[in-house]
Design a protein around this motif. Structure first.
Motif, PDB file in Angstrom:
ATOM      1  N   TYR A  46      46.470  -6.289  80.961  1.00 56.08           N
ATOM      2  CA  TYR A  46      47.644  -6.296  81.835  1.00 56.08           C
ATOM      3  C   TYR A  46      47.324  -5.624  83.164  1.00 56.08           C
ATOM      4  O   TYR A  46      47.605  -6.153  84.237  1.00 56.08           O
ATOM      5  CB  TYR A  46      48.796  -5.574  81.136  1.00 56.08           C
ATOM      6  N   ARG A  50      47.086  -7.345  86.914  1.00 52.55           N
ATOM      7  CA  ARG A  50      48.002  -6.881  87.941  1.00 52.55           C
ATOM      8  C   ARG A  50      47.265  -6.379  89.191  1.00 52.55           C
ATOM      9  O   ARG A  50      47.700  -6.572  90.305  1.00 52.55           O
ATOM     10  CB  ARG A  50      48.875  -5.742  87.386  1.00 52.55           C
ATOM     11  N   GLN A  96      45.489 -13.607  88.678  1.00 52.05           N
ATOM     12  CA  GLN A  96      46.761 -12.922  88.461  1.00 52.05           C
ATOM     13  C   GLN A  96      47.773 -13.900  87.878  1.00 52.05           C
ATOM     14  O   GLN A  96      47.802 -15.076  88.231  1.00 52.05           O
ATOM     15  CB  GLN A  96      47.290 -12.358  89.778  1.00 52.05           C
ATOM     16  N   ASN A  97      48.619 -13.411  86.974  1.00 56.84           N
ATOM     17  CA  ASN A  97      49.581 -14.288  86.325  1.00 56.84           C
ATOM     18  C   ASN A  97      50.861 -13.521  86.016  1.00 56.84           C
ATOM     19  O   ASN A  97      51.002 -12.350  86.375  1.00 56.84           O
ATOM     20  CB  ASN A  97      48.980 -14.869  85.040  1.00 56.84           C
ATOM     21  N   ASN A  98      51.780 -14.198  85.365  1.00 53.48           N
ATOM     22  CA  ASN A  98      53.087 -13.595  85.083  1.00 53.48           C
ATOM     23  C   ASN A  98      53.179 -13.041  83.665  1.00 53.48           C
ATOM     24  O   ASN A  98      54.258 -12.957  83.093  1.00 53.48           O
ATOM     25  CB  ASN A  98      54.195 -14.638  85.297  1.00 53.48           C
ATOM     26  N   SER A 100      53.362 -10.257  80.925  1.00 52.85           N
ATOM     27  CA  SER A 100      53.821  -8.869  80.878  1.00 52.85           C
ATOM     28  C   SER A 100      52.828  -8.008  80.102  1.00 52.85           C
ATOM     29  O   SER A 100      51.909  -8.514  79.451  1.00 52.85           O
ATOM     30  CB  SER A 100      55.193  -8.790  80.207  1.00 52.85           C
ATOM     31  N   LEU A 141      50.578 -21.166  81.174  1.00 55.60           N
ATOM     32  CA  LEU A 141      51.264 -20.205  82.042  1.00 55.60           C
ATOM     33  C   LEU A 141      52.498 -20.827  82.687  1.00 55.60           C
ATOM     34  O   LEU A 141      53.536 -20.169  82.845  1.00 55.60           O
ATOM     35  CB  LEU A 141      50.308 -19.701  83.124  1.00 55.60           C
ATOM     36  N   LYS A 145      56.318 -19.493  82.177  1.00 54.66           N
ATOM     37  CA  LYS A 145      57.164 -19.176  83.333  1.00 54.66           C
ATOM     38  C   LYS A 145      58.492 -19.924  83.259  1.00 54.66           C
ATOM     39  O   LYS A 145      59.563 -19.363  83.533  1.00 54.66           O
ATOM     40  CB  LYS A 145      56.420 -19.530  84.621  1.00 54.66           C
ATOM     41  N   LYS A 148      60.744 -18.294  80.662  1.00 52.76           N
ATOM     42  CA  LYS A 148      61.306 -17.026  81.129  1.00 52.76           C
ATOM     43  C   LYS A 148      62.436 -17.265  82.132  1.00 52.76           C
ATOM     44  O   LYS A 148      63.476 -16.597  82.091  1.00 52.76           O
ATOM     45  CB  LYS A 148      60.215 -16.166  81.762  1.00 52.76           C
TER      46      LYS A 148
END
Length: 646
Positions: A46, A50, A96-98, A100, A141, A145, A148
């Motif tokens: 993570y 980030r 980089q990705n979403n 968590s 991904l 997304k 979410k």
């Protein structure tokens, strides 16, 4: 003179105090650097994702390492070691990705594998596995997304197509060449596809094809299996036959396998079944063998062909039911209830890749049915889901980490293990941790279901490559990484998702074994490379030039000690160890190098590790279906004896 002495003494004092200051500063710098290194090693994926966007220089494929020590070693030993190369798609897997922080728990080993995947001596299919994985990862991904966003907006998002147990079509009106069945999530062991049809006579042949998963950038899907039927001709000398083959964009058509093959001896078997119907071949060969003259031979040839025509299962105008089912080693075709052919799986063309069934040529298809397809459990309906989740690890060092090789759509196998031997007290208490190691799938729905499963149960580690058999040695290294850097353990075990492991007996046996330099399992002490190009285990002279392998333990289950695992991780980080595609043999090769480095190795063989089946005194039983796994667990709970179910 006195003032000169005073000045000299002051100069010496300043020189001495300055030296102290310099030494103190050096100590502080070294201490600070070590703390920074420690914090860097403990970063989660993570934090990495980030803090390192896609354009960061640390993520460029041609400059993957920034450690001064690593650069120094590269400069001094570059001629002896493989170098790092740019691999297409690798940056996408580390961009980089979403994701968590909680979700990234399934990626902690993924983060550690970038340099391993960048080596110039990578396994042959690494580039393809990474390139395809990058496409699949971006698609996953995107789906994450979307889900979410739908949740935040309180939108009841329509679920993507799921993975059903069966699909069927009745009263087909498709034209030749159309796909008659879509297979949403691939095939698994014991899956079957049945086709009811009638050869129409417009053409003397027809084909049944299993199509592979196709990525958006691919123009044509691979053909996992083509079953090409040539019907009997009007001329008695024209024999009917079946040809089985595969096709890929990279290599075109593979080697044909024709049936009848007219082999008189050494007919190979697949899952215990012959490649061709024995009755047809044996009868023809026996008749030819009994001939006493050239005329008799010619007559018998004609009679043999006539006999084959009579036994051939496909006849113009006659309905047939052909069932293609998935075995452990290959595909098997039965027609009208009789076994006709078998076909060994070929590399990168395995059943989990199948996405559809297509029929071409002179045949009218009446109906088709695929059943026994892989199905994920609905986690909202699993009553014991909390009891099946991976326990929280609180120990600083585990007694043992068990890494399980699995494939994305083997949902049922993983659930069977969670409900059986993963319930041993040692596993539930946190003394032993069990994790699945799974590569990405080319099928987007399978990847989405796998991601959901990983979030619910917390026992899955995703791998940054497509799950090809030729890349499984990378999983072995991944298990060693996890057992030394992430969940440190005294022992590391590797096994498969069709194996039943008696954890209690493994731990009991380990108490009597050396804790260092240990390889424990079913040891092969005298084996040599397969040089037959058609073999699944074919090894060229370039890959292994020697006539024999060093000792190795059979892949369904073996245990190594922590010092060996650390040697393997360090050896691959420093590029001192050779990558080898047969993972169990690779472990033996690496342990041999550990031994050659001056370390003592204890090869502890135990015949209770059964690599093919089950016996009553087993510690490990292999080739166990989900039903058998649950049965073995039930017998242990009721009878307290290691009795087999079949």
């Amino acid at each position: 003179m006195k003032s000169l002495k005073i000045a000299l003494s002051m100069f010496k004092m300043k020189k001495w105090s300055g030296g102290v200051v310099i030494i103190a500063l050096a100590i502080i710098l070294v201490f600070s650097y070590s703390l920074m290194g420690t914090r860097t090693q403990k970063k989660q994926s993570y934090d990495f994702f980030r803090n390192h966007p896609a354009g960061d220089s640390h993520l460029k494929d041609n400059h993957p390492a920034k450690s001064p020590q690593l650069e120094l070693k590269k400069a001094t030993k570059s001629s002896k070691k493989p170098h790092y190369i740019n691999v297409e798609g690798l940056s996408d897997l580390y961009a980089q990705n979403n994701i968590s922080k909680d979700e990234s728990n399934a990626l902690v080993v993924w983060f550690q594998m970038r340099l391993l995947l960048s080596r110039s001596d990578a396994l042959p299919e690494t580039n393809q596995g990474i390139r395809e994985a990058s496409i699949a990862w971006k698609d996953l991904l995107s789906k994450i997304k979307e889900n979410k966003a739908a949740q935040l907006s309180n939108i009841n998002k329509t679920e993507d197509k799921n993975c059903p147990y069966s699909v069927s079509t009745i009263d087909l009106t498709t034209s030749s060449g159309e796909t008659i069945l879509d297979i949403p999530c691939g095939l698994a062991e014991d899956s079957s596809i049945s086709v009811l049809g009638i050869p129409d006579g417009h053409s003397r042949s027809f084909q049944i094809q299993l199509l592979g998963s196709q990525l958006p950038v691919e123009s044509n899907p691979p053909i996992i299996l083509q079953y090409n039927v040539s019907l009997p001709g009007d001329n008695m000398t024209e024999e009917p036959f079946v040809v089985q083959n595969t096709w890929t964009k990279e290599y075109g058509w593979g080697k044909e396998e024709r049936c009848p093959s007219h082999r008189s001896v050494n007919i190979p078997k697949v899952d215990g079944l012959v490649l061709c119907n024995e009755k047809v071949v044996r009868s023809t060969m026996e008749e030819n063998g009994n001939a006493s003259s050239v005329g008799d031979v010619s007559a018998n040839v004609s009679q043999g062909i006539a006999h084959e025509r009579a036994n051939f299962p496909f006849v113009e105008g006659n309905a047939f039911t052909a069932t293609l089912w998935v075995g452990l080693e290959g595909f098997h075709m039965t027609v009208n209830g009789r076994h006709e052919t078998s076909f060994v799986y070929r590399e990168k063309l395995e059943p989990w890749l199948v996405s559809g069934v297509k029929v071409t040529g002179g045949v009218d298809i009446l109906s088709a049915l695929a059943r026994g397809l892989p199905v994920p459990e609905d986690n909202d309906l699993v009553v014991d889901v909390e009891h099946l989740k991976a326990p929280l690890v609180t120990r600083k060092r585990l007694v043992m980490l068990i890494g399980i090789f699995s494939t994305g759509n083997n949902f049922e196998r993983r659930m069977a293990l969670r409900r059986s031997w993963m319930q041993y007290e040692a596993a539930r208490s946190g003394d032993v941790a069990v994790r699945f190691f799974i590569g990405l799938h080319k099928n987007s729905q399978v990847n989405l279901e796998l991601w959901k499963e990983a979030l619910v149960y917390g026992d899955i580690q995703l791998m940054p490559f497509v799950d090809y058999y030729s890349l499984i040695s990378l999983k072995t290294i991944a298990i060693c990484i996890m057992g030394t850097k992430i969940l440190p353990a005294k022992y590391i075990m590797k096994t498969d998702d069709d194996a039943f492991v008696r954890i209690d007996q493994v731990l009991t046996s380990l108490k009597e074994k050396p804790s260092n330099g240990l390889l424990y399992g079913r040891i092969s002490l005298d084996s040599s490379p397969h040089r037959d190009r058609d073999s699944k285990w074919y090894i060229s002279n370039e890959e292994w030039p020697h006539d024999a392998y060093p000792p190795w333990a059979h892949g369904p289950g073996y245990i190594i000690s922590r010092d060996i695992a650390k040697f393997i991780v360090r050896g691959h980080q420093e590029r001192d160890l050779k990558l080898f595609k047969l993972e169990d043999v690779a472990m033996g090769i690496w342990i041999e190098q550990f031994k050659n480095s001056g370390q003592e190795v204890h090869y502890m063989t135990d015949d209770r590790f059964y690599n093919a089946g089950c016996e009553t005194d087993y510690i490990l039983a292999h080739y166990q279906s989900p039903r058998l796994v649950l049965c073995l667990w039930e017998k242990l709970q009721k009878e307290h004896q290691p009795a087999c179910c079949e």
